[in-house]
Design a protein around this motif. Structure first.
Motif, PDB file in Angstrom:
ATOM      1  N   VAL A  40       0.855  -1.185   0.000  1.00 17.37           N
ATOM      2  CA  VAL A  40       0.000   0.000   0.000  1.00 17.37           C
ATOM      3  C   VAL A  40       0.889   1.231   0.000  1.00 17.37           C
ATOM      4  O   VAL A  40       1.813   1.343   0.812  1.00 17.37           O
ATOM      5  CB  VAL A  40      -0.950   0.026   1.216  1.00 17.37           C
ATOM      6  N   LYS A  41       0.590   2.142  -0.911  1.00 17.97           N
ATOM      7  CA  LYS A  41       1.409   3.358  -1.056  1.00 17.97           C
ATOM      8  C   LYS A  41       0.494   4.558  -1.224  1.00 17.97           C
ATOM      9  O   LYS A  41      -0.386   4.575  -2.093  1.00 17.97           O
ATOM     10  CB  LYS A  41       2.317   3.225  -2.285  1.00 17.97           C
ATOM     11  N   TYR A  42       0.673   5.565  -0.380  1.00 16.74           N
ATOM     12  CA  TYR A  42      -0.064   6.821  -0.479  1.00 16.74           C
ATOM     13  C   TYR A  42       0.830   7.899  -1.087  1.00 16.74           C
ATOM     14  O   TYR A  42       2.054   7.839  -0.993  1.00 16.74           O
ATOM     15  CB  TYR A  42      -0.530   7.289   0.905  1.00 16.74           C
ATOM     16  N   GLY A  95       5.778   3.439   1.128  1.00 23.26           N
ATOM     17  CA  GLY A  95       4.703   2.476   1.247  1.00 23.26           C
ATOM     18  C   GLY A  95       5.066   1.378   2.233  1.00 23.26           C
ATOM     19  O   GLY A  95       6.188   1.307   2.749  1.00 23.26           O
ATOM     20  N   ARG A  96       4.085   0.505   2.496  1.00 24.59           N
ATOM     21  CA  ARG A  96       4.306  -0.594   3.441  1.00 24.59           C
ATOM     22  C   ARG A  96       3.885  -1.904   2.800  1.00 24.59           C
ATOM     23  O   ARG A  96       2.933  -1.965   2.020  1.00 24.59           O
ATOM     24  CB  ARG A  96       3.532  -0.350   4.739  1.00 24.59           C
ATOM     25  N   ILE A  97       4.604  -2.945   3.164  1.00 25.97           N
ATOM     26  CA  ILE A  97       4.310  -4.279   2.671  1.00 25.97           C
ATOM     27  C   ILE A  97       4.054  -5.194   3.863  1.00 25.97           C
ATOM     28  O   ILE A  97       4.731  -5.101   4.883  1.00 25.97           O
ATOM     29  CB  ILE A  97       5.471  -4.820   1.804  1.00 25.97           C
ATOM     30  N   SER A 129      -4.057  -3.436   8.436  1.00 24.18           N
ATOM     31  CA  SER A 129      -3.951  -2.212   7.656  1.00 24.18           C
ATOM     32  C   SER A 129      -2.641  -1.499   7.946  1.00 24.18           C
ATOM     33  O   SER A 129      -2.208  -1.430   9.106  1.00 24.18           O
ATOM     34  CB  SER A 129      -5.119  -1.275   7.994  1.00 24.18           C
ATOM     35  N   PRO A 130      -2.030  -0.937   6.909  1.00 27.23           N
ATOM     36  CA  PRO A 130      -0.816  -0.148   7.164  1.00 27.23           C
ATOM     37  C   PRO A 130      -1.096   1.095   8.005  1.00 27.23           C
ATOM     38  O   PRO A 130      -0.186   1.616   8.656  1.00 27.23           O
ATOM     39  CB  PRO A 130      -0.338   0.222   5.759  1.00 27.23           C
TER      40      PRO A 130
END
Length: 385
Positions: free
Chosen positions: A274-276, A307-309, A314-315
């Motif tokens: 997930v990347k914002y 981002g987080r993997i 949820s990140p």
């Protein structure tokens, strides 16, 4: 140290032996002034020679940053130079969408390699016709899909290549903005000749990225709306793609998003990413920053935006681990173009790749209009048709 050539001397010798390619830029609006001109000027082996615009304000803007640039009032002045001592080596088309096909055709007819801003055309058939003309003439025809060099896209491609996500099952991509008021101009025109609306604007980016990552589309479903008061063309669109390999892409482009979602949410059999936030390069270019070897750090973003993997949480509540975002690299596109014109490398974005994206955009427009899921022919079906 006698007899040893320094890197600086090697560069000077190389530059002396190989003069830079002279570039003619057609159009100096948003695309020309913010993206193309600065990136051309920053690319070793390219020089911005001539800008085509009759707008005096835009000429003054270009002259302020590029004092040695020349100007032309129309593209015809560039074709007249072809074959002469002041002939250009590359034409870049950054004019309104409706002019892309006729200007690219004229440039190729004049024997000049061409870069066209996205979308290359209004239809896939037009894109394929241009590709055929370029092949017939033995000329480069490339499409400026700069967001293949976004930081988040490069990072995601690396994660997929390294198997960090396992088998990707769903790809969610959002290019959302909060612009509740219309700005006016051809991009918001309902005239089909203008090729306006977000589907063909931001949609060109997100569809291209999905096809690069996951391959051909076999089915397309879309929902498209004009939500802002007075809006004449789409400003809020969703596109769902089923790829031939089974991956499903859910793509969102919008000017009416009051709360922005993640740029990417990618779900695999092993983990999700997930990347914002948007790649910083466009904002930096708009603010006058320029890529340069003398100013390292181009395309980098702070750790707070990584981002987080992970899997199972949820990140936003601490799930997963941060993944360093690779630097964005728009300059890589024009470096590849320069090599391709000289016959030293491949075309970074072909017109046939752009045509495949236009197949999806055309199918999405039909799907939204008719409320149907559109099935696209496979490559084998196209060859036997």
């Amino acid at each position: 140290m006698t007899g040893i050539t320094t890197p600086e001397a090697q560069q000077q010798t190389h530059a002396h032996e190989t003069p830079p390619l002279r570039v003619g830029l057609v159009g100096y609006g948003l695309a020309g002034s913010v993206f193309h001109a600065p990136l051309i000027a920053a690319t070793e082996g390219l020089v911005l020679d001539t800008v085509v615009t009759s707008n005096e304000e835009r000429r003054a803007q270009a002259r302020a940053e590029f004092p040695d640039v020349s100007f032309a009032a129309s593209p015809d002045e560039l074709w007249a130079r072809a074959g002469g001592p002041d002939a250009l080596d590359l034409i870049v088309i950054a004019s309104p969408n409706k002019t892309h096909v006729p200007i690219a055709t004229a440039a190729l007819d004049a024997g000049l390699p061409v870069v066209v801003d996205k979308p290359i055309a209004g239809t896939a058939a037009e894109a394929r016709a241009l590709a055929a003309l370029a092949e017939e003439r033995g000329l480069l025809l490339s499409v400026f899909q700069n967001r293949r060099w976004d930081n988040d896209f490069l990072t995601l491609a690396r994660l997929i290549e390294d198997g960090e996500l396992g088998d990707v099952q769903r790809f969610e991509s959002r290019f959302e903005r909060w612009r509740p008021q219309l700005k006016g101009g051809w991009r918001e025109s309902a005239d089909p000749q203008e090729i306006g609306g977000l589907l063909y604007d931001l949609g060109s980016h997100v569809v291209d990225q999905a096809l690069v990552l996951f391959g051909p589309a076999v089915q397309v479903y879309a929902e498209s709306d004009a939500r802002r008061p007075g809006a004449a063309t789409d400003d809020d669109t969703f596109v769902a793609i089923t790829h031939a390999n089974g991956v499903r892409s859910h793509l969102y482009v919008s000017a009416t998003t009051a709360q922005l979602g993640p740029r990417f949410r990618v779900l695999g059999s092993k983990a999700g990413y997930v990347k914002y936030g948007l790649d910083p390069q466009e904002a930096d270019l708009r603010e006058g920053h320029r890529p340069s070897a003398a100013a390292p750090g181009w395309g980098e973003e702070p750790e707070t935006l990584w981002g987080r993997i992970g899997a199972g949480e949820s990140p936003l509540t601490g799930g997963g681990v941060p993944v360093r975002t690779l630097p964005g690299d728009y300059p890589a596109y024009y470096a590849a173009v320069a090599d391709a014109v000289r016959g030293k490398g491949d075309n970074p974005v072909t017109a046939l790749q752009a045509a495949a994206a236009l197949d999806v955009l055309e199918a999405a427009r039909r799907s939204a209009r008719e409320g149907v899921t559109v099935t696209l022919p496979t490559a084998s079906e196209e060859q036997t048709a």
